[in-house]
Design an enzyme around this catalytic site. Structure first.
Site, PDB file in Angstrom:
ATOM      1  N   CYS A  69       0.837  -1.201   0.000  1.00  0.00           N
ATOM      2  CA  CYS A  69       0.000   0.000   0.000  1.00  0.00           C
ATOM      3  C   CYS A  69       0.877   1.258   0.000  1.00  0.00           C
ATOM      4  O   CYS A  69       1.512   1.564  -0.996  1.00  0.00           O
ATOM      5  CB  CYS A  69      -0.969  -0.041   1.178  1.00  0.00           C
ATOM      6  SG  CYS A  69      -2.352   1.124   1.009  1.00  0.00           S
TER       7      CYS A  69
ATOM      8  N   HIS B  61      -3.587  -5.155   0.946  1.00  0.00           N
ATOM      9  CA  HIS B  61      -3.058  -5.589   2.243  1.00  0.00           C
ATOM     10  C   HIS B  61      -3.121  -7.117   2.378  1.00  0.00           C
ATOM     11  O   HIS B  61      -4.178  -7.672   2.665  1.00  0.00           O
ATOM     12  CB  HIS B  61      -3.851  -4.938   3.380  1.00  0.00           C
ATOM     13  CG  HIS B  61      -3.596  -3.478   3.514  1.00  0.00           C
ATOM     14  ND1 HIS B  61      -2.616  -2.976   4.340  1.00  0.00           N
ATOM     15  CD2 HIS B  61      -4.181  -2.411   2.914  1.00  0.00           C
ATOM     16  CE1 HIS B  61      -2.607  -1.658   4.246  1.00  0.00           C
ATOM     17  NE2 HIS B  61      -3.546  -1.286   3.387  1.00  0.00           N
TER      18      HIS B  61
ATOM     19  N   GLU C  26      -1.810  -8.871   4.752  1.00  0.00           N
ATOM     20  CA  GLU C  26      -1.747  -9.285   6.156  1.00  0.00           C
ATOM     21  C   GLU C  26      -3.111  -9.495   6.789  1.00  0.00           C
ATOM     22  O   GLU C  26      -3.218 -10.106   7.857  1.00  0.00           O
ATOM     23  CB  GLU C  26      -0.947  -8.265   6.972  1.00  0.00           C
ATOM     24  CG  GLU C  26      -1.621  -6.921   7.210  1.00  0.00           C
ATOM     25  CD  GLU C  26      -1.382  -5.915   6.103  1.00  0.00           C
ATOM     26  OE1 GLU C  26      -1.531  -4.711   6.368  1.00  0.00           O
ATOM     27  OE2 GLU C  26      -1.061  -6.325   4.963  1.00  0.00           O
TER      28      GLU C  26
ATOM     29  N   GLY D  88      -0.780 -11.711  38.570  1.00  0.00           N
ATOM     30  CA  GLY D  88      -1.682 -12.848  38.643  1.00  0.00           C
ATOM     31  C   GLY D  88      -2.125 -13.318  37.270  1.00  0.00           C
ATOM     32  O   GLY D  88      -2.778 -14.347  37.148  1.00  0.00           O
ATOM     33  N   GLY D  89      -1.774 -12.567  36.220  1.00  0.00           N
ATOM     34  CA  GLY D  89      -2.164 -12.930  34.870  1.00  0.00           C
ATOM     35  C   GLY D  89      -1.140 -13.804  34.171  1.00  0.00           C
ATOM     36  O   GLY D  89      -0.060 -14.090  34.696  1.00  0.00           O
ATOM     37  N   VAL D  90      -1.479 -14.219  32.955  1.00  0.00           N
ATOM     38  CA  VAL D  90      -0.613 -15.097  32.170  1.00  0.00           C
ATOM     39  C   VAL D  90       0.708 -14.416  31.837  1.00  0.00           C
ATOM     40  O   VAL D  90       1.787 -15.010  31.972  1.00  0.00           O
ATOM     41  CB  VAL D  90      -1.319 -15.520  30.854  1.00  0.00           C
ATOM     42  CG1 VAL D  90      -0.395 -16.381  30.008  1.00  0.00           C
ATOM     43  CG2 VAL D  90      -2.609 -16.251  31.149  1.00  0.00           C
TER      44      VAL D  90
ATOM     45  N   SER E 158       3.282 -13.952  34.650  1.00  0.00           N
ATOM     46  CA  SER E 158       3.703 -15.280  35.103  1.00  0.00           C
ATOM     47  C   SER E 158       4.719 -15.885  34.137  1.00  0.00           C
ATOM     48  O   SER E 158       5.741 -16.451  34.557  1.00  0.00           O
ATOM     49  CB  SER E 158       2.489 -16.206  35.234  1.00  0.00           C
ATOM     50  OG  SER E 158       1.563 -15.711  36.178  1.00  0.00           O
TER      51      SER E 158
END
Length: 517
Positions: free
Chosen positions: A86, A176, A178, A231-233, A236
């Site tokens: 583009c 595009h 993608e 406490g989230g992924v 951690s």
């Protein structure tokens, strides 16, 4: 261990599209390392990076504008294959002697799906049909192509939709590839990577682990790192990755800001401290946070307060440590994009990006900031983390503060905490926890009239937000079976005090973001 210098790379130069990272993501899906780089990168810097290919992304600028995003022209003379998408096609056309004008002068702008008609055989379109659906989004048009280029494809409104210079291995496409709306977009990017750039496709998450460990060790040396566990992924996974890289140089600070999900504090200590042996300091700062948030109803102010106070708590704890120089965060690429880059407009300040004070006393380490959420889960699995951590529901740094609309009160927090626990229980019981990207509840701040027993109620409305997505950049609302939604609704209204109405959010992203604030 994999040496970073030995990894084949395709770099994507950023010209301002909100979806630029999708290009790098698609290429990584082929087993090739790819990342976004500033359009200001110089030819010398590109030589040092030593990519096997370069993609010039799309963007909102016009090449004929005074403030147009530019490129070091020498990059186009390095002999490295280039694909302009583009705006990227228009830019390389203008730089190499072609002509770009506002489309209305000689042709038509195109927005939406269009049919691409291939006019020549091309390595870029190998094993794709002569007519294919593509997504166009351009207001300008190429009217003359540079010397040495040939026309490869056109559409009814775009006479130069695909061009190439085979000798220089420079390609331009006006659409595009993608995005999912381009029918053979993945095939086109794959052809560029393998047929043109001669990629081996031998990059994997194990390679990423090796690369990040090397980068972390080089950056940190023998100094110490603090990591905030939410406490989230994300945080951690960062914790386990950092421990693998630097061992006991890592100290994790788990700030209990009073905005956590039900039982989350104890789960973090048991899982990451007990099973993985991370050195975790738990800080109860709930009163400190809630006092500062009292009376605040603006979402940006809430984010800034939480981000600032989080770092101040770290400062307090760091003063008790010796030789701590780094703060690690679980920032993802979607966080960075939503907070804006030098070429993209800010959507909202992100909890891992925009809430940090300028005088922060730490250097940042963000090992996940080129990854999407699903890639982080793959990384966690590769690190040997159990499913109960890897597939845990995403949780924002500000916690439940941005799932309570308006002013935060203890009563509102409790309605979200309890309703969210019920939602997670029922989604898991229905076997939908792997099918739905993210799900949570929100206290809308709206009260409505209801009847419970023989009495009138005037209580809160809880919204359920559940989405499906591939990478978090776009999302659709999840089609949860009605009987499951009904069970969730009945349980919340009957088991959670001060709630008498449940609504389901059926908004996609865009126009909405995943979180309500």
């Amino acid at each position: 261990m994999t040496d970073i210098k030995d990894i084949q790379k395709i770099i994507v130069l950023d010209y301002g599209s909100q979806y630029n990272q999708l290009i790098a993501r698609r290429i990584r899906e082929f087993g090739i390392f790819s990342e976004l780089r500033s359009h200001k990168v110089t030819a010398d810097e590109v030589r040092a990076i030593n990519p096997i290919g370069i993609v010039l992304s799309g963007g909102p600028s016009s090449v004929y504008a005074e403030d147009a995003f530019d490129i070091d022209k020498e990059i186009l003379d390095l002999g490295i294959p280039v694909l302009g998408i583009c705006y990227g096609m228009q830019l390389l056309t203008e730089k190499l002697g072609g002509k770009v004008v506002p489309a209305g002068q000689t042709g038509n702008s195109e927005y939406g799906q269009s049919t691409l008609h291939l006019t020549e055989n091309s390595e870029l379109f190998k094993e794709t049909p002569a007519e294919q659906t593509v997504l166009m989004s351009h207001g300008d048009a190429v009217t003359e192509i540079p010397e040495g280029f040939q026309l490869v494809g056109k559409s009814s409104d775009c006479p130069y939709a695909a061009i190439e210079n085979v000798e220089k291995k420079i390609f331009g496409i006006q659409f595009h590839p993608e995005v999912r709306h381009t029918e053979y977009g993945n095939a086109i990017l794959r052809n560029f990577a393998f047929n043109v750039c001669k990629a081996k496709g031998d990059w994997s998450m194990d390679s990423f682990i090796d690369m990040e460990i090397e980068k972390i060790r080089e950056q940190v040396g023998n100094r110490k790192v603090l990591l905030g566990l939410s406490g989230g992924v994300d945080s951690s996974v960062v914790g386990v990755l950092l421990q693998k890289a630097i061992g006991d140089q890592l100290t994790c600070i788990f700030v209990d800001h009073g905005l956590l999900r039900k039982g989350e504090g104890d789960q973090v200590m048991e899982m990451l401290g007990g099973r993985f042996g991370l050195n975790i300091i738990r800080v109860d700062a709930s009163k400190r946070f809630l006092d500062l948030l009292a009376g605040i109803d603006d979402p940006e102010k809430k984010r800034k307060i939480i981000g600032n106070e989080f770092v101040y708590v770290f400062d307090d704890e760091a003063s008790k440590q010796k030789g701590v120089d780094f703060l690690a965060q679980g920032t993802l690429y979607t966080d960075v994009i939503e907070s804006g880059t030098e070429t993209a407009q800010t959507i909202k300040s992100h909890h891992n990006v925009g809430g940090l004070p300028e005088d922060m006393q730490f250097e940042l380490i963000e090992p996940l900031n080129t990854l999407f959420k699903d890639e982080v889960r793959t990384l966690g699995t590769a690190l040997g983390m159990p499913d109960e951590i890897v597939w845990r529901q995403p949780f924002p740094g500000p916690g439940l503060a941005i799932r309570v609309m308006g002013e935060i009160t203890a009563e509102k927090l409790e309605t979200v905490r309890e309703s969210d626990a019920i939602l997670r229980e029922e989604i898991a019981a229905a076997g939908l926890n792997r099918d739905i990207w993210q799900y949570f509840t929100v206290n809308t701040g709206v009260r409505s009239v209801g009847v419970m027993g023989d009495g009138r109620t005037y209580d809160y409305t809880i919204a359920i937000r559940a989405i499906t997505s591939i990478d978090g950049m776009t999302a659709d609302f999840a089609r949860i079976p009605w009987e499951v939604l009904q069970k969730i609704s009945v349980r919340i209204v009957n088991e959670v005090e001060h709630v008498n109405r449940i609504v389901y959010d059926i908004t996609s992203k865009p126009p909405a973001t995943v979180e309500w604030e």
